[in-house]
Design a protein around this motif. Structure first.
Motif, PDB file in Angstrom:
ATOM      1  N   UNK A   1       0.782  -1.150   0.107  1.00 46.51           N
ATOM      2  CA  UNK A   1      -0.083  -0.100   0.102  1.00 46.51           C
ATOM      3  C   UNK A   1       0.675   1.363  -0.256  1.00 46.51           C
ATOM      4  N   UNK A   2       1.809   1.286   0.905  1.00 47.59           N
ATOM      5  CA  UNK A   2       2.699   2.245   0.780  1.00 47.59           C
ATOM      6  C   UNK A   2       3.363   2.573  -0.595  1.00 47.59           C
ATOM      7  N   UNK A   3       3.968   1.586  -1.450  1.00 44.79           N
ATOM      8  CA  UNK A   3       4.346   1.534  -2.652  1.00 44.79           C
ATOM      9  C   UNK A   3       3.238   2.417  -3.635  1.00 44.79           C
ATOM     10  N   UNK A   4       2.258   1.727  -3.540  1.00 40.03           N
ATOM     11  CA  UNK A   4       1.036   2.452  -4.228  1.00 40.03           C
ATOM     12  C   UNK A   4       0.788   3.834  -3.893  1.00 40.03           C
ATOM     13  N   UNK A   5       1.113   4.111  -2.896  1.00 36.91           N
ATOM     14  CA  UNK A   5       0.567   5.552  -2.713  1.00 36.91           C
ATOM     15  C   UNK A   5       1.891   6.436  -3.095  1.00 36.91           C
ATOM     16  N   UNK A   6       3.028   5.977  -2.617  1.00 41.63           N
ATOM     17  CA  UNK A   6       4.165   6.544  -3.355  1.00 41.63           C
ATOM     18  C   UNK A   6       4.162   6.840  -4.923  1.00 41.63           C
ATOM     19  N   UNK A   7       3.566   5.958  -5.503  1.00 39.72           N
ATOM     20  CA  UNK A   7       3.741   5.626  -7.079  1.00 39.72           C
ATOM     21  C   UNK A   7       2.513   6.762  -7.530  1.00 39.72           C
ATOM     22  N   UNK A   8       1.618   6.805  -6.849  1.00 44.85           N
ATOM     23  CA  UNK A   8       0.508   8.059  -7.080  1.00 44.85           C
ATOM     24  C   UNK A   8       1.021   9.350  -6.970  1.00 44.85           C
ATOM     25  N   UNK A   9       1.912   9.563  -5.945  1.00 45.28           N
ATOM     26  CA  UNK A   9       2.131  10.765  -5.526  1.00 45.28           C
ATOM     27  C   UNK A   9       3.512  11.141  -6.489  1.00 45.28           C
ATOM     28  N   UNK A  10       4.357  10.220  -7.011  1.00 39.70           N
ATOM     29  CA  UNK A  10       5.523  10.481  -7.806  1.00 39.70           C
ATOM     30  C   UNK A  10       4.677  11.034  -9.208  1.00 39.70           C
TER      31      UNK A  10
END
Length: 110
Positions: free
Chosen positions: A76-85
């Protein structure tokens, strides 16, 4: 945990010997002292054995409703980071909709 299992066997034995709940509670408290189960637990196990339950093992608990405990994992953290990037000006609402998590969970620090 072994002490609990032993106590359940004792409760089962007392119930099979036609001891009352009060007698069973007294015997468990005398035999196990400070390590004895609570009165409510003793009564619950006594009633289970009275209702033809034969196992002294605890039944697995049903999963609780509400937020899953896995909402803050690495995936989930990786998904959130991908959206933010992709978009540094993304809103919390957009993150929650895209990743499928609660508003609170979307406040993961980068």
């Amino acid at each position: 945990m072994t002490g609990r299992l032993e106590q359940r066997y004792c409760i089962k034995f007392c119930q099979k010997q036609s001891d009352s709940q009060v007698e069973t509670i007294r015997k468990i408290q005398t035999a196990f002292g400070d390590d004895a189960m609570g009165i409510t637990q003793i009564k619950e196990w006594y009633n289970r054995f009275k209702d033809s339950c034969t196992s002294v093992e605890s039944e697995p608990r049903e999963p609780r409703s509400g937020r899953p405990s896995t909402c803050r994992n690495d995936q989930v953290i990786a998904q959130v980071n991908a959206v933010v990037m992709r978009n540094r000006r993304v809103t919390i609402r957009e993150i929650t909709e895209e990743v499928g998590i609660s508003t609170f969970s979307s406040h993961i620090p980068l």
